[in-house]
Design a protein around this motif. Structure first.
Motif, PDB file in Angstrom:
ATOM      1  N   GLY A  92       0.816  -1.204   0.000  1.00 39.49           N
ATOM      2  CA  GLY A  92       0.000   0.000   0.000  1.00 39.49           C
ATOM      3  C   GLY A  92       0.849   1.252   0.000  1.00 39.49           C
ATOM      4  N   PHE A  93       0.524   2.180  -0.881  1.00 38.34           N
ATOM      5  CA  PHE A  93       1.209   3.471  -0.955  1.00 38.34           C
ATOM      6  C   PHE A  93       0.259   4.568  -0.489  1.00 38.34           C
ATOM      7  N   ILE A  94       0.727   5.412   0.417  1.00 43.01           N
ATOM      8  CA  ILE A  94      -0.055   6.580   0.826  1.00 43.01           C
ATOM      9  C   ILE A  94       0.046   7.637  -0.273  1.00 43.01           C
ATOM     10  N   VAL A  95      -1.095   8.025  -0.841  1.00 44.68           N
ATOM     11  CA  VAL A  95      -1.103   9.015  -1.924  1.00 44.68           C
ATOM     12  C   VAL A  95      -1.635  10.364  -1.449  1.00 44.68           C
ATOM     13  N   SER A  96      -2.242  10.376  -0.266  1.00 42.44           N
ATOM     14  CA  SER A  96      -2.769  11.626   0.279  1.00 42.44           C
ATOM     15  C   SER A  96      -2.800  11.523   1.789  1.00 42.44           C
ATOM     16  N   CYS A  97      -2.371  12.593   2.468  1.00 43.66           N
ATOM     17  CA  CYS A  97      -2.376  12.592   3.928  1.00 43.66           C
ATOM     18  C   CYS A  97      -2.463  14.026   4.427  1.00 43.66           C
ATOM     19  N   LYS A  98      -3.425  14.270   5.311  1.00 48.45           N
ATOM     20  CA  LYS A  98      -3.627  15.619   5.842  1.00 48.45           C
ATOM     21  C   LYS A  98      -3.943  15.553   7.322  1.00 48.45           C
ATOM     22  N   CYS A  99      -3.301  16.414   8.102  1.00 51.13           N
ATOM     23  CA  CYS A  99      -3.566  16.513   9.540  1.00 51.13           C
ATOM     24  C   CYS A  99      -4.127  17.891   9.878  1.00 51.13           C
ATOM     25  N   SER A 100      -5.044  17.929  10.809  1.00 51.98           N
ATOM     26  CA  SER A 100      -5.543  19.191  11.357  1.00 51.98           C
ATOM     27  C   SER A 100      -5.271  19.174  12.854  1.00 51.98           C
ATOM     28  N   PHE A 101      -4.666  20.254  13.355  1.00 51.32           N
ATOM     29  CA  PHE A 101      -4.255  20.315  14.754  1.00 51.32           C
ATOM     30  C   PHE A 101      -5.184  21.254  15.521  1.00 51.32           C
ATOM     31  N   HIS A 102      -5.831  20.715  16.539  1.00 54.58           N
ATOM     32  CA  HIS A 102      -6.817  21.487  17.301  1.00 54.58           C
ATOM     33  C   HIS A 102      -6.306  21.899  18.675  1.00 54.58           C
ATOM     34  N   ALA A 103      -5.400  21.108  19.233  1.00 49.10           N
ATOM     35  CA  ALA A 103      -4.814  21.408  20.539  1.00 49.10           C
ATOM     36  C   ALA A 103      -3.460  20.709  20.615  1.00 49.10           C
ATOM     37  N   PRO A 104      -2.471  21.317  21.276  1.00 46.94           N
ATOM     38  CA  PRO A 104      -1.142  20.706  21.339  1.00 46.94           C
ATOM     39  C   PRO A 104      -1.094  19.491  22.254  1.00 46.94           C
ATOM     40  N   MET A 105      -0.133  18.650  21.993  1.00 45.79           N
ATOM     41  CA  MET A 105       0.102  17.473  22.818  1.00 45.79           C
ATOM     42  C   MET A 105       1.598  17.388  23.077  1.00 45.79           C
ATOM     43  N   MET A 106       1.994  16.789  24.194  1.00 41.39           N
ATOM     44  CA  MET A 106       3.410  16.735  24.520  1.00 41.39           C
ATOM     45  C   MET A 106       3.731  15.451  25.279  1.00 41.39           C
ATOM     46  N   PHE A 107       4.956  14.994  25.165  1.00 36.84           N
ATOM     47  CA  PHE A 107       5.450  13.907  25.996  1.00 36.84           C
ATOM     48  C   PHE A 107       5.503  14.411  27.439  1.00 36.84           C
ATOM     49  N   PRO A 108       5.066  13.625  28.440  1.00 28.96           N
ATOM     50  CA  PRO A 108       4.765  12.190  28.415  1.00 28.96           C
ATOM     51  C   PRO A 108       3.289  11.837  28.270  1.00 28.96           C
TER      52      PRO A 108
END
Length: 209
Positions: A92-108
């Protein structure tokens, strides 16, 4: 004396109103995918110290790695995908990918990743995915190692320990091809049936608007 309204100005105004209306409707539709109940499948994700960038948040590109892990986990665990290209008949090849960020996240922080299939084509699959942060106050949940290897489905008590609105949402499309020729390859029947188990229901999503 009343100012004259140029026809071109009026047309531009009407066009702007229409654009705003369409954009607003699109945003409302996309917001349905922030809701935990929109997704059928879930997998805990372990963040790492190196995931944070210099601003102290998980770097944008790392989210794509989380979602790639989520999708391929389901394909390998449940659809029987052979990830070894030397012996596999299909990749399988990824041909499209989009992220939307609504709130930050952090380790841990360790989020719960959610997955659903939006559309199954003859040779392609379009997914919806999201990340949900742990609830504030650290709700105590029993650790089941099987969840780490198998994931879980909607209705699992694990979901109660995470926020109901996603901090990040994503949409991506896989095209499956023959491993040797790289020409599009029709999805096997057993592969398709496992994907149908996490097919999202548009009506259910629309009821959240």
């Amino acid at each position: 004396m009343r100012p004259l309204v140029h026809f071109g100005m009026l047309r531009s105004f009407v066009t702007a109103v229409k654009h705003y209306s369409v954009t607003s409707q699109t945003s409302d539709f996309e917001n349905t995918y922030r809701h935990q109940e929109a997704y059928p499948y879930f997998l805990p994700i372990q963040t790492r110290w190196q995931d944070n960038d210099q601003y102290g948040h998980v770097n944008n590109i790392v989210y794509h790695g989380y979602f790639d892990t989520l999708i391929n986990h389901y394909l390998i665990r449940y659809c029987g995908l052979n990830a070894n290209r030397q012996t596999s008949s299909m990749v399988g090849f990824i041909v499209s990918c989009k992220c939307s960020f609504h709130a930050p996240m952090m380790f841990p922080q360790n989020p719960l990743a959610a997955l659903g299939v939006e559309k199954i084509g003859r040779t392609s699959v379009t997914y919806r995915a999201a990340l949900f942060k742990p609830c504030r106050g650290r709700i105590s949940l029993p650790l089941d190692y099987n969840v780490l290897s198998d994931g879980c489905y909607s209705g699992s008590p694990l979901l109660a320990g995470f926020e109901t609105l996603a901090c990040t949402t994503a949409r991506s499309t896989h095209v499956f091809v023959d491993a040797a020729s790289e020409k599009p390859k029709e999805l096997p029947e057993h592969f398709r049936k496992q994907l149908e188990k996490i097919l999202m229901q548009p009506r259910a999503a629309n009821q959240m608007l």
